[in-house]
Design an enzyme around this catalytic site. Structure first.
Site, PDB file in Angstrom:
ATOM      1  N   HIS A 468       0.858  -1.308   0.141  1.00  0.00           N
ATOM      2  CA  HIS A 468       0.085  -0.018  -0.073  1.00  0.00           C
ATOM      3  C   HIS A 468       0.820   1.480  -0.035  1.00  0.00           C
ATOM      4  O   HIS A 468       0.546   2.060  -0.867  1.00  0.00           O
ATOM      5  CB  HIS A 468      -0.818  -0.020   1.079  1.00  0.00           C
ATOM      6  N   GLU A 469       1.748   1.385   0.887  1.00  0.00           N
ATOM      7  CA  GLU A 469       2.569   2.425   1.177  1.00  0.00           C
ATOM      8  C   GLU A 469       3.478   2.892  -0.171  1.00  0.00           C
ATOM      9  O   GLU A 469       3.708   3.850  -0.526  1.00  0.00           O
ATOM     10  CB  GLU A 469       3.496   2.478   2.286  1.00  0.00           C
ATOM     11  N   HIS A 472       1.849   4.735  -2.804  1.00  0.00           N
ATOM     12  CA  HIS A 472       1.976   6.337  -2.424  1.00  0.00           C
ATOM     13  C   HIS A 472       3.408   6.599  -2.854  1.00  0.00           C
ATOM     14  O   HIS A 472       3.652   7.520  -3.932  1.00  0.00           O
ATOM     15  CB  HIS A 472       1.896   6.724  -1.096  1.00  0.00           C
ATOM     16  N   HIS A 475       3.399   7.100  -6.761  1.00  0.00           N
ATOM     17  CA  HIS A 475       2.648   8.148  -7.121  1.00  0.00           C
ATOM     18  C   HIS A 475       3.725   9.238  -7.041  1.00  0.00           C
ATOM     19  O   HIS A 475       3.576  10.189  -8.022  1.00  0.00           O
ATOM     20  CB  HIS A 475       1.456   8.342  -6.226  1.00  0.00           C
TER      21      HIS A 475
END
Length: 679
Positions: A468-469, A472, A475
Site C-alpha cells: 500500500h505505502e 503512494h 505516485h
C-alpha cells in the site's frame, strides 16, 4: 560563515538533491525556518509591489518558485519529527507550528496577492494558457478563497487566531499520543505469557524490552489502531485483554498526555472557524474543496454501507461466540483470536502460519519491487553509501526501463519509540520542471525489529501495508508536472489513497506471490492450496473490518458536523452517542480509532476526511476490475495507469483523470462485492 555552513540554505549537491543528513545538526533547523519565512515573504512582496497588470508570468511563476529554503527545511524536519523524534524536535515543532500557520496566513490572506489571482481567474479564457497552467490559476484562486482571502480585515485577524491555536493544539495532540503510546507499551516478565507468538515476534518483544533497559523481559509496543496484530495469536486471554486495554486507554487516563480536552478544543475551534468562513460546519468546509463536495454525499455513501456491515459483523460475532464456547463472553480482545480459529476451521487458512513465507527482504525485492518492474519497467539499486536520516532507513535509486533516472526511494521499515505509529509516505524532494527538481520519497512503517541475525518476518497485514505505502511512493515518483504545486501526491485528499490501494492488488497476484512468498528456512514456495484457500476466504471477517473502519469514519464526520452553536463537554459520551446513532456501537467491534488516539483526524490532516479511504476504494475496486478485464500485469496496462493517472500528479481534476483512464466514471458494485455488502 553561518550562511554557507547551514545545509538548508542551498540545494543539496548529492545525487537527486538528497538532503545531506550527515551534515544536518539540530542547530540548523530554526535558522533555516527563520530564513525560509523571511525569503518567501520577500518574494511575495516583490509580486505584489509591481505596478504592472497581473500576468501569468509576473504572478503565477514567481509564486510557484517562492519559498524554496522553507520547503527544503520543512520536508526534512517534519519527516524527522514523525519518524525519529526527540525532545528537541518536539519542542521545535511546538514552536514552529504556530509560526507556519501565521506564515501561511500571511500569504493566503494577502489582499493584493488575492487581487492578482482573482484578476487572472476572471480572464482565464483570454490568457491562452495550456491546460496545466490554467488549472494552476483555478486551484490557487479556489484555495485562497476557501482559506479566507475574501474576508474583511477584522475577520482575517480572527481567522489567524483560530489557525494559530489549532496548529498548536494538533501538534500537542500528536506529541501526547506518541508519549502515551510509549508509556502504555505492555511489559511481560515471562516468555510463557506470550504463548502463540512465533520466534520472530518473541525476538522483537525481547529486543524492545532490551532497548528500554528491561533485559530478560518482553515488551509489546502498541500500534496506532485499536487492535493489535498479536491478538490473533496470543493464547492467554488475560494477556490479550491487557494489550487491548492499554491500547484503548491512550489519551484518557489523566496527566500530561490526556487528549480529551484537546479533542473538545480542536473541534470547537474548527466549528467556529468554519462559521467565520461561511460554512455550517468544519465537515462542510472541508468537503467543499474535495471530490465529495458536501457532507451529505459522504453521509449517503457511508450510510449505504453501515447497516450491511453491522449486520455482517453480528453474524460473524455469533460464529465466533460458538467457537469461544459458553464460558467466554466474546469481547473485543477475543475477536481476532477466535476469527483465526474459525478461519482455520472453515477455510483451513492459518494467516499466522504465513509469516515464514513473508520474509521482509524477499517481500521487498521479489514482491514490491518485482511487481513495479513487471508493470512499469522500473529498476531499483540500493545505495548504502548514501546516508539517510536514521541507520535503519535505506536508500534505493529508481530508474526507468531505458536507464533514465526517476528518483530515490527511502524505506524506513522498523518501529522505534521515536517514531509515531502507523505507516505513511513523505516526499523529501518533489519533482517539478519549473524548478528542475528531481524526486526523493520516503516510506515509513512500524514493523517490530528482531534481534540482530534473526529474519524479519512480516505478517499478512504488514505485507499488505508495504504494498500500500509503496503505491503512494510510486505516485510521488511517477508524477511529472511543470509546477511544484502539482507534484507527486498533491491531489485532493479523498483521492490520494486511490493509487496506494490499487497497488495492494499485486500482493496476491499469482505471478507476484509465487516470486516472493518463499519459506525463509526451507526455500519452498507458499503452497498453491494455501493461496487458493486464502482467496476463498477473502470476504471472511469483512463485516468486522468494514464496521471498525466505518465507525471511525462516521465518528470523524460526527465530530466535524458540530456547529459553532453546539456545546460538547464529554468526549466518551459524544463518541458513544455518535456510534449508536449509526448502529456501530457493538462493544466487541470497537472503532478502529477512538477519539483520543485518532491521529488522522486530530493531528494528521484527515480531519473530516477519514472517509477518504473507502471513497477512494470505489475507484480502486473499479480499477482492479479493469486490470482483470485487460489481462492484468501487463506493461501496456502499467503504462496506461502511469501516464493517465499516476503521472499527472495533481495537474488535472482527479475524476477527469480517472475518466481518461477508465473510459467512464467509477461504479460502486465492485467495492460492494469485495466487502461482502452486495448480498
Amino acid at each position: 560563515m553561518a550562511d554557507t555552513s547551514n545545509p538548508f540554505f542551498e540545494p543539496s549537491t548529492l545525487p537527486y538533491q538528497l538532503p545531506p543528513f550527515g551534515d544536518i545538526r539540530d542547530e540548523h533547523y530554526r535558522p533555516a525556518f527563520d530564513r525560509g519565512f523571511e525569503e518567501q515573504l520577500a518574494e511575495i512582496r516583490a509580486i505584489t509591489a509591481t505596478t504592472d497588470a497581473p500576468t501569468f508570468e509576473n504572478t503565477m511563476i514567481p509564486l510557484e518558485t517562492s519559498g524554496q529554503t522553507l520547503q527544503r527545511v520543512a520536508e526534512v524536519f517534519f519527516n524527522k519529527s514523525s519518524s525519529d523524534s526527540s525532545d528537541f524536535t518536539n519542542e521545535l515543532e511546538e514552536e514552529i507550528a504556530p509560526l507556519l500557520a501565521a506564515h501561511s496566513d500571511a500569504i493566503r490572506l494577502d489582499p493584493q496577492l488575492y487581487g492578482r489571482l482573482k484578476a487572472l481567474h476572471d480572464q482565464l479564457d483570454t490568457l491562452g494558457l495550456d491546460a496545466e497552467s490554467r488549472y494552476l490559476v483555478e486551484r490557487y484562486y479556489d484555495e485562497f478563497t476557501f482559506a479566507g482571502a475574501g474576508l474583511s480585515d477584522e475577520q482575517k485577524e480572527k481567522l489567524k487566531d483560530y489557525n494559530k491555536q489549532l496548529s498548536t493544539l494538533t501538534t500537542r495532540f500528536e506529541k501526547n499520543l506518541l508519549a502515551d503510546t510509549n508509556d502504555l507499551a505492555v511489559v511481560f516478565d515471562d516468555r510463557s505469557e506470550l504463548d502463540g507468538l512465533g520466534d520472530g515476534e518473541i525476538s522483537a518483544a525481547a529486543e524492545a524490552a532490551k532497548e528500554r533497559g528491561l533485559d530478560g523481559k518482553f515488551v509489546i509496543t502498541l500500534v496506532l489502531p485499536t487492535g493489535h496484530p498479536y491478538l490473533a495469536s496470543l493464547k492467554n486471554r488475560d494477556v490479550r485483554e491487557r494489550i487491548m486495554t492499554a491500547s484503548r486507554s491512550r489519551g484518557i487516563h489523566g496527566g500530561d498526555h490526556d487528549n480529551r480536552k484537546l479533542v473538545l478544543d480542536i473541534t470547537r475551534l474548527r466549528a467556529e472557524r468554519a462559521r467565520l468562513l461561511g460554512f455550517d460546519s468544519h465537515a462542510a468546509y472541508v468537503t467543499a474543496d474535495q471530490t465529495a463536495k458536501t457532507p451529505q454525499a459522504v453521509a449517503d455513501m457511508l450510510g449505504r454501507l453501515a447497516p450491511a456491515a453491522a449486520r455482517n459483523a453480528r453474524s460473524e460475532q455469533a460464529e465466533l461466540q460458538k467457537e469461544a464456547g459458553e464460558t467466554v463472553e466474546l469481547a473485543s480482545w477475543d475477536w481476532s483470536y477466535y476469527t483465526e480459529k474459525v478461519r482455520q476451521a472453515t477455510y483451513d487458512v492459518d494467516v499466522a502460519a504465513m509469516r515464514p513465507y513473508f520474509e521482509a527482504e524477499r517481500v521487498l525485492h521479489d514482491g514490491v519491487f518485482y511487481a513495479a518492474t513487471r508493470l512499469y519497467g522500473i529498476t531499483f539499486t540500493e545505495h548504502p553509501e548514501l546516508e539517510a536520516y536514521h541507520p535503519d532507513a535505506r536508500v534505493f535509486e529508481v530508474r526507468n526501463e531505458d536507464g533514465s533516472p526517476l528518483g530515490l526511494y527511502i524505506l524506513d521499515l522498523y518501529t522505534r519509540d521515536s517514531k509515531r505509529g502507523g505507516a505513511w509516505m513523505n516526499p523529501l524532494i518533489s519533482q517539478s520542471e519549473l524548478l528542475d527538481n528531481p524526486t526523493v520519497v520516503v516510506n515509513n512503517l512500524n514493523v517490530p525489529k528482531p534481534a540482530a541475525g534473526d529474519p524479519t518476518l512480516l505478517s499478512y497485514d504488514e505485507t499488505n501495508t508495504l504494498f500500500h505505502e509503496f503505491g503512494h511512493a510510486l505516485h510521488g515518483l511517477f508524477a511529472r508536472v511543470t509546477y511544484p504545486k502539482f507534484a507527486g501526491t498533491n491531489v485532493y485528499r479523498d483521492f490520494v489513497e486511490f493509487p496506494s490501494q490499487v497497488n495492494e492488488m499485486w500482493m496476491l497476484w499469482p505471478e507476484i506471490l509465487e516470486n516472493y512468498a518463499v519459506h525463509h528456512e526451507t526455500g519452498e514456495r507458499m503452497p498453491q492450496q494455501l493461496v487458493d484457500k486464502l482467496h476463498a476466504s477473502e470476504a471472511f471477517n469483512e463485516g468486522f473490518l468494514t464496521s471498525e473502519y466505518l465507525a471511525a469514519a462516521m465518528l470523524d464526520q460526527a465530530w466535524h458536523a458540530i456547529t459553532a452553536d453546539d456545546t460538547v463537554t464529554d468526549v466518551a459520551d459524544f463518541e458513544a452517542k455518535a456510534l449508536a446513532a449509526v448502529g456501530l456501537d457493538n462493544p466487541a467491534v470497537p472503532t478502529r480509532y477512538a477519539s483520543t488516539y485518532f491521529a488522522h483526524t486530530f493531528s494528521g490532516g484527515y480531519d473530516a476526511g477519514y472517509y477518504s479511504y473507502i471513497w477512494s476504494e470505489v475507484l480502486d475496486a473499479d480499477t482492479v476490475e479493469w486490470f482483470k478485464e485487460n489481462g492484468g500485469l501487463l506493461r501496456e496496462n502499467g503504462d496506461r495507469f502511469r501516464q493517465r493517472l499516476l503521472g499527472v500528479g495533481g495537474s488535472k481534476d482527479p475524476l477527469e483523470a480517472y475518466r481518461d483512464f477508465r473510459g467512464r466514471d467509477a461504479v460502486i458494485e465492485p467495492l460492494l462485492k469485495r466487502r461482502g455488502l452486495d448480498g
